[in-house]
Design an enzyme around this catalytic site. Structure first.
Site, PDB file in Angstrom:
ATOM      1  N   CYS A 116       0.824  -1.214   0.000  1.00  0.00           N
ATOM      2  CA  CYS A 116       0.000   0.000   0.000  1.00  0.00           C
ATOM      3  C   CYS A 116       0.850   1.252   0.000  1.00  0.00           C
ATOM      4  CB  CYS A 116      -0.921   0.009   1.214  1.00  0.00           C
ATOM      5  SG  CYS A 116      -0.013   0.150   2.755  1.00  0.00           S
ATOM      6  N   HIS A 288      -2.009   1.245   7.295  1.00  0.00           N
ATOM      7  CA  HIS A 288      -2.397   1.218   5.888  1.00  0.00           C
ATOM      8  C   HIS A 288      -2.148   2.600   5.302  1.00  0.00           C
ATOM      9  CE1 HIS A 288      -4.183  -0.398   2.383  1.00  0.00           C
ATOM     10  NE2 HIS A 288      -5.375   0.153   2.492  1.00  0.00           N
ATOM     11  N   ASN A 308      -8.816   3.765  -1.911  1.00  0.00           N
ATOM     12  CA  ASN A 308      -8.081   2.610  -1.390  1.00  0.00           C
ATOM     13  C   ASN A 308      -7.449   1.865  -2.563  1.00  0.00           C
ATOM     14  OD1 ASN A 308      -7.110   0.694   0.375  1.00  0.00           O
ATOM     15  ND2 ASN A 308      -9.105   0.079   1.162  1.00  0.00           N
TER      16      ASN A 308
END
Ligand SMILES: *[C@@H]1O[C@H](CO)[C@@H](O)[C@H](O)[C@H]1NC(C)=O
Ligand SMILES: *[C@@H]1O[C@H](CO)[C@@H](O)[C@H](O)[C@H]1NC(C)=O
Length: 340
Positions: A116, A288, A308
């Site tokens: 990520c 994240h 996302n």
């Protein structure tokens, strides 16, 4: 009664000596019930069969932002709240502000790799290249190149990395172009195929975490426009943004989306729609990193609009909204960006 079931599960885990005291996802039905039956809840949860079978180790393959040591941190950009500037609108969406920049609308997929940190950095940089060019350059910066080749300085590759180091690397070493999995029209497309993160969608369920791919400083053979070296794109300035809602908003209005990192609790993985606020009884499981593209208000609840990297089957077509103004899960404290 329902509250106590969730509390017992959480406490049971804290005091258990077994690392796998419950399959991580097993408390998900209780979380979902608690969110959806609370009339005050600002968001909706859903039960996802993949998530209910997930272990903690697998979870980390969906995340990947590590706590940053001081040596990777970027200088904080000056922000003058009294500077004479346009008023900050109540709603802002970078996709509407810069409609010709295709990358802002694109949702990527990190697959089963804790990359990520590389995704949010390269997505943000791609958007900013287009915005800085007055919406003319459609450049897709390679998550793959950053993930492979900044494996040490940036952290641990598919086991997580430092968002600030990603920008440091993009400034010093540069990163090539690279699109989604299978896109040979760019230098280094992503090598892991999309998969379904928790949800039941169009792909296979995400499996165990992948090993970090080796750094190869070459473009794929179908791509003949440039050599790898000529294909590199460099950030000029790189910085962090002060933990201040207006400073973050002004940065987005001036230069485009920013990379944000936050701490993830189990209930985030049941997110379906609405403005996410963590159940404070749940502990944090990992970090994240994502891309903030705007903000708004739903009823009286202010939110950040966030992309996302779990493909479009997840959340609100790949996006989610999170409470704005209270540093929810630390989201306002870890903002980084840079200029092309
Ligand atoms: C909902 O909010 C009201 C007013 O703040 C509060 O009195 C009530 O206890 C809340 N209900 C739940 C289920 O949390
Ligand atoms: C940006 O592009 C628009 C539309 O093509 C044009 O009208 C405008 O003059 C450009 N602005 C700059 C600063 O180049």
């Amino acid at each position: 009664m329902r509250k106590s079931i969730l509390s017992i599960l959480i406490l049971g885990c804290l005091f258990s000596t077994s690392a796998n005291c419950f399959k991580f996802g097993e408390m998900s039905p209780f979380i979902v019930f608690e969110v959806n039956s609370n009339p005050n809840s600002t968001w909706k949860a859903a039960r996802y069969p993949h998530f209910e079978k997930m272990t903690r180790e697998q979870l980390l393959g969906h995340l990947g932002s590590l706590d940053e040591p001081d040596w990777v941190k970027l200088p904080t950009k000056e922000f003058d709240p009294n500077a004479n500037a346009d008023p900050i609108p109540e709603f802002f969406d970078a996709r509407e502000q810069w409609p010709n920049c295709q990358s802002i609308k694109l949702i990527r997929d990190q697959s089963t790799c804790g990359s990520c940190w590389a995704f949010a950095a390269t997505e943000t940089f791609s958007d900013r290249i287009c915005i800085a060019s007055n919406q003319t350059l459609q450049t897709s910066i390679s998550s793959e190149d950053l993930l492979e080749c900044c494996a040490d300085y940036c952290g641990m590759g598919c086991k997580g990395g430092y968002p600030s180091a990603a920008w440091g690397y993009m400034k010093r070493q540069g990163v090539s172009t690279g699109g989604l999995y299978g896109d040979d029209t760019s230098c280094k497309p992503y090598i892991f195929p999309p998969c379904d993160h928790h949800v039941t969608g169009q792909y296979q369920p995400c499996g165990p975490i992948q090993p970090t791919p080796q750094c190869v400083k070459e473009c794929n053979s179908e791509y003949t426009q440039n050599t790898y070296e000529k294909d590199l794109h460099f950030a000029s300035q790189t910085y962090s943004i002060k933990q201040n809602v207006q400073a973050i908003q002004r940065e987005i209005m001036a230069h485009g989306p920013v990379q944000a990192s936050f701490k993830v609790a189990a209930d985030f993985l049941t997110y379906k729609s609405g403005v996410y606020i963590r159940n404070p009884k749940l502990k944090y499981e990992g970090g994240h990193s994502v891309k903030i593209i705007g903000w708004g208000k739903e009823g009286n609840t202010p939110y950040w609009l966030i992309a996302n990297s779990w493909n479009e089957d997840w959340g609100e077509k790949g996006l989610f909204r999170m409470l704005r103004g209270r540093n929810e899960c630390g989201i306002e404290a870890q903002i980084v960006a840079g200029l092309p």
